[in-house]
Design a protein around this motif. Structure first.
Motif, PDB file in Angstrom:
ATOM      1  N   LEU A  30      60.471 -29.773 -19.154  1.00 24.26           N
ATOM      2  CA  LEU A  30      59.057 -29.552 -19.426  1.00 24.26           C
ATOM      3  C   LEU A  30      58.741 -28.086 -19.703  1.00 24.26           C
ATOM      4  O   LEU A  30      57.626 -27.751 -20.078  1.00 24.26           O
ATOM      5  N   GLY A  31      59.716 -27.218 -19.485  1.00 23.32           N
ATOM      6  CA  GLY A  31      59.482 -25.803 -19.744  1.00 23.32           C
ATOM      7  C   GLY A  31      58.365 -25.245 -18.889  1.00 23.32           C
ATOM      8  O   GLY A  31      58.282 -25.487 -17.686  1.00 23.32           O
ATOM      9  N   VAL A  32      57.445 -24.516 -19.543  1.00 19.52           N
ATOM     10  CA  VAL A  32      56.360 -23.847 -18.821  1.00 19.52           C
ATOM     11  C   VAL A  32      55.396 -24.836 -18.181  1.00 19.52           C
ATOM     12  O   VAL A  32      54.635 -24.475 -17.277  1.00 19.52           O
ATOM     13  N   SER A  33      55.431 -26.088 -18.620  1.00 22.96           N
ATOM     14  CA  SER A  33      54.509 -27.086 -18.071  1.00 22.96           C
ATOM     15  C   SER A  33      54.877 -27.519 -16.663  1.00 22.96           C
ATOM     16  O   SER A  33      54.085 -28.176 -15.987  1.00 22.96           O
ATOM     17  N   ALA A  34      56.073 -27.172 -16.206  1.00 23.29           N
ATOM     18  CA  ALA A  34      56.537 -27.590 -14.884  1.00 23.29           C
ATOM     19  C   ALA A  34      56.251 -26.542 -13.817  1.00 23.29           C
ATOM     20  O   ALA A  34      56.911 -26.535 -12.769  1.00 23.29           O
ATOM     21  N   TYR A  35      55.264 -25.692 -14.060  1.00 21.57           N
ATOM     22  CA  TYR A  35      54.943 -24.636 -13.097  1.00 21.57           C
ATOM     23  C   TYR A  35      53.432 -24.556 -12.895  1.00 21.57           C
ATOM     24  O   TYR A  35      52.652 -24.921 -13.776  1.00 21.57           O
ATOM     25  N   VAL A  36      53.054 -24.070 -11.726  1.00 22.22           N
ATOM     26  CA  VAL A  36      51.663 -23.712 -11.475  1.00 22.22           C
ATOM     27  C   VAL A  36      51.553 -22.209 -11.706  1.00 22.22           C
ATOM     28  O   VAL A  36      52.155 -21.420 -10.986  1.00 22.22           O
ATOM     29  N   TRP A  37      50.793 -21.824 -12.723  1.00 18.42           N
ATOM     30  CA  TRP A  37      50.702 -20.419 -13.104  1.00 18.42           C
ATOM     31  C   TRP A  37      49.452 -19.774 -12.517  1.00 18.42           C
ATOM     32  O   TRP A  37      48.485 -20.452 -12.166  1.00 18.42           O
ATOM     33  N   GLU A  38      49.479 -18.442 -12.433  1.00 15.24           N
ATOM     34  CA  GLU A  38      48.380 -17.707 -11.815  1.00 15.24           C
ATOM     35  C   GLU A  38      47.004 -18.002 -12.429  1.00 15.24           C
ATOM     36  O   GLU A  38      46.019 -18.131 -11.697  1.00 15.24           O
ATOM     37  N   PRO A  39      46.872 -18.102 -13.755  1.00  9.44           N
ATOM     38  CA  PRO A  39      45.546 -18.391 -14.301  1.00  9.44           C
ATOM     39  C   PRO A  39      44.951 -19.704 -13.788  1.00  9.44           C
ATOM     40  O   PRO A  39      43.735 -19.815 -13.629  1.00  9.44           O
ATOM     41  N   GLY A  40      45.808 -20.696 -13.533  1.00  7.15           N
ATOM     42  CA  GLY A  40      45.323 -21.948 -12.958  1.00  7.15           C
ATOM     43  C   GLY A  40      44.816 -21.751 -11.546  1.00  7.15           C
ATOM     44  O   GLY A  40      43.781 -22.317 -11.157  1.00  7.15           O
ATOM     45  N   ILE A  41      45.552 -20.965 -10.777  1.00  7.57           N
ATOM     46  CA  ILE A  41      45.128 -20.654  -9.411  1.00  7.57           C
ATOM     47  C   ILE A  41      43.801 -19.902  -9.425  1.00  7.57           C
ATOM     48  O   ILE A  41      42.899 -20.171  -8.619  1.00  7.57           O
ATOM     49  N   GLU A  42      43.676 -18.960 -10.352  1.00  7.36           N
ATOM     50  CA  GLU A  42      42.435 -18.185 -10.448  1.00  7.36           C
ATOM     51  C   GLU A  42      41.240 -19.076 -10.796  1.00  7.36           C
ATOM     52  O   GLU A  42      40.137 -18.889 -10.280  1.00  7.36           O
ATOM     53  N   LEU A  43      41.462 -20.056 -11.674  1.00  9.69           N
ATOM     54  CA  LEU A  43      40.353 -20.932 -12.052  1.00  9.69           C
ATOM     55  C   LEU A  43      39.939 -21.825 -10.886  1.00  9.69           C
ATOM     56  O   LEU A  43      38.748 -22.032 -10.637  1.00  9.69           O
ATOM     57  N   CYS A  44      40.925 -22.320 -10.143  1.00 11.11           N
ATOM     58  CA  CYS A  44      40.612 -23.106  -8.944  1.00 11.11           C
ATOM     59  C   CYS A  44      39.860 -22.253  -7.924  1.00 11.11           C
ATOM     60  O   CYS A  44      38.904 -22.718  -7.286  1.00 11.11           O
ATOM     61  N   GLN A  45      40.292 -21.007  -7.766  1.00 10.25           N
ATOM     62  CA  GLN A  45      39.627 -20.100  -6.830  1.00 10.25           C
ATOM     63  C   GLN A  45      38.189 -19.833  -7.281  1.00 10.25           C
ATOM     64  O   GLN A  45      37.278 -19.723  -6.447  1.00 10.25           O
ATOM     65  N   HIS A  46      37.990 -19.749  -8.584  1.00  5.40           N
ATOM     66  CA  HIS A  46      36.638 -19.540  -9.115  1.00  5.40           C
ATOM     67  C   HIS A  46      35.738 -20.730  -8.782  1.00  5.40           C
ATOM     68  O   HIS A  46      34.572 -20.549  -8.402  1.00  5.40           O
ATOM     69  N   PHE A  47      36.290 -21.935  -8.925  1.00  7.03           N
ATOM     70  CA  PHE A  47      35.515 -23.126  -8.545  1.00  7.03           C
ATOM     71  C   PHE A  47      35.076 -23.027  -7.084  1.00  7.03           C
ATOM     72  O   PHE A  47      33.947 -23.370  -6.735  1.00  7.03           O
ATOM     73  N   GLN A  48      35.990 -22.549  -6.239  1.00 11.26           N
ATOM     74  CA  GLN A  48      35.677 -22.424  -4.815  1.00 11.26           C
ATOM     75  C   GLN A  48      34.640 -21.331  -4.573  1.00 11.26           C
ATOM     76  O   GLN A  48      33.670 -21.540  -3.842  1.00 11.26           O
ATOM     77  N   ASN A  49      34.864 -20.170  -5.185  1.00 10.16           N
ATOM     78  CA  ASN A  49      33.951 -19.047  -4.968  1.00 10.16           C
ATOM     79  C   ASN A  49      32.526 -19.374  -5.414  1.00 10.16           C
ATOM     80  O   ASN A  49      31.550 -18.949  -4.782  1.00 10.16           O
ATOM     81  N   MET A  50      32.419 -20.122  -6.504  1.00  9.73           N
ATOM     82  CA  MET A  50      31.108 -20.435  -7.064  1.00  9.73           C
ATOM     83  C   MET A  50      30.540 -21.743  -6.517  1.00  9.73           C
ATOM     84  O   MET A  50      29.444 -22.156  -6.903  1.00  9.73           O
ATOM     85  N   GLU A  51      31.299 -22.380  -5.609  1.00 12.03           N
ATOM     86  CA  GLU A  51      30.885 -23.662  -5.020  1.00 12.03           C
ATOM     87  C   GLU A  51      30.465 -24.649  -6.113  1.00 12.03           C
ATOM     88  O   GLU A  51      29.406 -25.273  -6.045  1.00 12.03           O
ATOM     89  N   MET A  52      31.322 -24.787  -7.094  1.00 14.54           N
ATOM     90  CA  MET A  52      30.998 -25.601  -8.262  1.00 14.54           C
ATOM     91  C   MET A  52      31.004 -27.089  -7.927  1.00 14.54           C
ATOM     92  O   MET A  52      31.821 -27.564  -7.143  1.00 14.54           O
ATOM     93  N   ASN A  53      30.062 -27.788  -8.543  1.00 13.58           N
ATOM     94  CA  ASN A  53      29.911 -29.227  -8.370  1.00 13.58           C
ATOM     95  C   ASN A  53      29.906 -29.858  -9.763  1.00 13.58           C
ATOM     96  O   ASN A  53      29.073 -29.518 -10.599  1.00 13.58           O
ATOM     97  N   PHE A  54      30.846 -30.761  -9.997  1.00 14.12           N
ATOM     98  CA  PHE A  54      30.975 -31.358 -11.322  1.00 14.12           C
ATOM     99  C   PHE A  54      30.465 -32.800 -11.388  1.00 14.12           C
ATOM    100  O   PHE A  54      30.779 -33.522 -12.341  1.00 14.12           O
ATOM    101  N   VAL A  55      29.705 -33.219 -10.407  1.00 14.82           N
ATOM    102  CA  VAL A  55      29.183 -34.589 -10.389  1.00 14.82           C
ATOM    103  C   VAL A  55      28.370 -34.847 -11.658  1.00 14.82           C
ATOM    104  O   VAL A  55      27.492 -34.054 -12.033  1.00 14.82           O
ATOM    105  N   GLY A  56      28.691 -35.930 -12.339  1.00  9.83           N
ATOM    106  CA  GLY A  56      27.968 -36.298 -13.546  1.00  9.83           C
ATOM    107  C   GLY A  56      28.425 -35.592 -14.799  1.00  9.83           C
ATOM    108  O   GLY A  56      27.880 -35.822 -15.881  1.00  9.83           O
TER     109      GLY A  56
END
Length: 210
Positions: A33-59
């Motif tokens: 899978l190459g690069v697809s088989a890893y969790v990269w820092e930008p993904g972690i940062e985006l998840c952290q942003h969801f947490q920091n901003m208390e994001m709610n995606f309902v609907g």
């Protein structure tokens, strides 16, 4: 002979904590899978942003491009979104495994998984997404035209795109975000950490082009 059976994926599992959820993410390391088989820092940062901003995606109807392990899309599902996680055909097994491992059965109907090759496959999906997510998908200059084409196809005047990119380590990332993307979209950095930048992107309307 190797102690690893090359016919079966070698799974490395890592635990992540975001927004009150414990995510067990498996990476299929010997599945080509190459690069697809890893969790990269930008993904972690985006998840952290969801947490920091208390994001709610309902609907919200959400499209994730280049899902990889699925960590970002999975968190978006857990936060209430109806999420379509997409990638190349050979990556889908990894995504399906992680969705099954992390999304409760009663919420799994909100996690759709499918093939989406940038620049094609567009007609297989609706074009009314509220949010488009992409983490560490800006790394191959040869794919930039197809990525722009895909973003244009799925982005309407109300769509918000969140792109999380590593500007230091990814070839052409600065050029993409500073020169290519702004020709078609409004884009602003909303978070920056050690070379990882999260961009909030919207469709450039005719009035914006003047």
């Amino acid at each position: 002979m190797s102690g690893i059976d090359d016919r079966k994926p070698w799974r490395q599992e890592k635990i992540y904590e975001f927004c009150g959820y414990t995510l067990k993410i498996s990476m299929f390391k010997n599945s080509f899978l190459g690069v697809s088989a890893y969790v990269w820092e930008p993904g972690i940062e985006l998840c952290q942003h969801f947490q920091n901003m208390e994001m709610n995606f309902v609907g919200k109807k959400i499209l994730e491009l280049g899902s990889g392990t699925g960590i970002v899309g999975i968190l978006a599902v857990l936060l209430g979104g109806d999420v379509t996680l997409t990638d190349r055909p050979d990556v889908l097994k990894q995504i399906k495994h992680n969705v099954s491992a992390n999304v409760p059965s009663h919420s799994r109907h909100r996690a759709n998984i499918g093939t989406l090759v940038w620049g094609s496959d567009h007609d297989n999906y609706p074009s009314d997404f509220d949010i488009i997510l992409g983490s560490d998908i800006v790394y191959s200059p040869t794919q930039f035209p197809n990525l722009i084409k895909t973003l244009q196809h799925f982005c309407n005047e109300n769509t918000i795109i969140y792109l999380s990119s590593n500007l230091k380590l990814r070839v052409g990332a600065v050029h993409f975000h500073e020169d290519i993307l702004p020709k078609k979209f409004n884009s602003e950095i909303i978070c920056s950490n050690n070379g990882n930048c999260i961009y909030k992107v919207t469709k450039k309307l005719p009035i914006d082009a003047n």
